[in-house]
Write a protein that holds these residues in place. Structure first.
Motif, short mmCIF file in Angstrom:
data_model
loop_
_atom_site.label_atom_id
_atom_site.label_comp_id
_atom_site.label_asym_id
_atom_site.label_seq_id
_atom_site.Cartn_x
_atom_site.Cartn_y
_atom_site.Cartn_z
N LEU A 203 -18.54 58.80 -69.09
CA LEU A 203 -18.03 57.93 -70.14
C LEU A 203 -17.45 56.70 -69.45
O LEU A 203 -16.39 56.78 -68.82
N THR A 233 -22.31 51.23 -81.99
CA THR A 233 -21.74 50.77 -80.72
C THR A 233 -21.50 49.27 -80.77
O THR A 233 -20.49 48.77 -80.26
N LEU A 258 -21.93 55.99 -72.95
CA LEU A 258 -22.28 57.32 -72.45
C LEU A 258 -23.48 57.17 -71.52
O LEU A 258 -24.61 56.96 -71.98
N MET A 270 -19.09 55.83 -77.61
CA MET A 270 -18.04 56.67 -78.18
C MET A 270 -16.71 56.00 -77.90
O MET A 270 -16.54 55.36 -76.85
N TYR A 286 -18.45 57.79 -82.83
CA TYR A 286 -19.51 57.83 -81.83
C TYR A 286 -20.86 57.60 -82.50
O TYR A 286 -21.03 57.74 -83.72
N ASP A 287 -21.85 57.24 -81.69
CA ASP A 287 -23.24 57.26 -82.10
C ASP A 287 -24.12 57.46 -80.88
O ASP A 287 -23.69 57.30 -79.74
N ALA A 298 -23.72 64.29 -77.49
CA ALA A 298 -22.58 63.90 -78.29
C ALA A 298 -21.48 64.95 -78.22
O ALA A 298 -20.29 64.63 -78.08
N LEU A 302 -17.88 64.17 -76.68
CA LEU A 302 -16.74 64.27 -77.60
C LEU A 302 -15.72 65.29 -77.09
O LEU A 302 -14.51 65.05 -77.13
N SER A 329 -23.52 65.41 -87.62
CA SER A 329 -22.25 65.00 -87.05
C SER A 329 -21.17 66.04 -87.28
O SER A 329 -20.30 66.26 -86.42
#
Length: 366
Positions: A203, A233, A258, A270, A286-287, A298, A302, A329
């Protein structure tokens, strides 16, 4: 705003040598450098040692400080000191140009390491500020390009609100000058970007300069998986820039790219929607690029970011708001240790915090 490079190091060094070269016939040993406790000579030696140290660590990706420094002849002339600055500046410039993307080496302040752009920015900042100190001590004129000063600010001072002009702002931010409407700075440090390692990802904290580029449709200096970055983002990066310009951005609670270990590609973004509130609550979002979905990235990111946040003294709760029909999600947050809030908690979030109708609240506490 743009990335820092070896060319910036070269430009800073050339400006230093040009300015100080007009006073090589002066006594640098017996004159103090600006507000520092060092003499002008000691400050010039420090510039060369800083550039040498940065190049030496970056070239190998050293994770510890090297047990060596430059030693100067007591009888060296001032012209020799400037040659040492030119030489060590050249070493750092070449090292920045040839170091692979993603390489990090040790630097204590404040997150323990820096990447090639960070070392370039630190080298530029050392040269700009200490050339100013020496010039002030010798009573000669010096002012670097505003472009270099702005790059130093956006790369190393993300917590400092931009001022009316970059160079006076950089001097103020480092305790070297005054800025109208702002209190004097007596304690300061620069900030390289925070990186948090996970199992398959890193990250990587997004700096204001990179966020501006992302918000305008660029890649932010990252190599993205095809189709990236995703719109979320870019929106988050735009919010980061606005927070920076307002002086309320805190890089620990910003946006992270990421970056996948296996190929160095960024697969998503994120980050937090701001700093923790008075209750220690902070929201995360996040995406992922479509090609990276369904592989657990993800969830991994996370979980890592949430555990990092909850280990802090100022965070008690991390929460995410998710649309009711966004089942993927919801599964991500569940696998990352979040639980669905109670009906009462969701209603409070709507009444007191403005959470939109149709969103679910998912929480993880320390």
């Amino acid at each position: 705003m743009r990335a820092m490079s070896g060319d910036d190091v070269t430009a800073a060094v050339e400006g230093c040598v040009a300015a100080l070269g007009t006073a090589v016939d002066r006594d640098w040993k017996g004159v103090g450098a600006g507000r520092l406790e060092w003499s002008c000579r000691q400050t010039a030696e420090h510039i060369a040692n800083a550039l040498f140290g940065y190049a030496s660590r970056l070239v190998t990706g050293a994770q510890d400080y090297l047990p060596c420094v430059l030693a100067f002849d007591d009888h060296a002339r001032n012209t020799g000191l400037l040659e040492a600055i030119r030489s060590t500046g050249g070493l750092l410039a070449v090292t920045v140009r040839t170091t692979p993307r993603g390489t990090r080496a040790v630097h204590r302040q404040p997150f323990g390491s820096a990447d090639r752009e960070g070392f370039a920015a630190m080298g530029v900042t050392e040269v700009l500020l200490h050339t100013h100190d020496i010039a002030q001590g010798l009573g000669i004129a010096y002012a670097p390009s505003e472009d270099l000063a702005e790059s130093a600010l956006t790369w190393l001072f993300p917590h400092v609100q931009p001022g009316p002009a970059p160079w006076p702002t950089l001097l103020w931010a480092t305790g070297r000058g005054d800025l109208p409407g702002r209190a004097p700075v007596t304690d300061w440090r620069w900030r390289n970007n925070l990186v948090i390692p996970a199992e398959r990802l890193t990250l990587a904290g997004v700096r204001p300069a990179a966020a501006r580029d992302l918000s305008l449709g660029g890649d932010g200096g990252f190599e993205w998986l095809e189709g990236g970055p995703f719109e979320g983002t870019r929106v988050a990066s735009s919010s980061l820039v606005k927070a920076y310009e307002a002086g309320v951005h805190r890089p620990e609670f910003g946006v992270f790219a990421l970056v996948r270990h296996e190929d160095g590609r960024a697969v998503g973004g994120m980050g937090f929607h701001g700093v923790p509130d008075e209750e220690g609550r902070v929201e995360v979002g996040y995406d992922l690029v479509e090609g990276a979905r369904g592989q657990g990235y993800a969830t991994e990111a996370l979980r890592t970011l949430t555990e990092w946040a909850l280990a802090r003294d100022d965070v008690d709760t991390v929460f995410a708001t998710i649309e009711g029909d966004n089942l993927p999600s919801q599964r991500v947050v569940a696998r990352a240790g979040f639980t669905r809030a109670t009906v009462e908690e969701e209603q409070t979030a709507r009444d007191e915090h403005g959470m939109e109708s149709g969103l679910q609240l998912h929480i993880r506490r320390s």
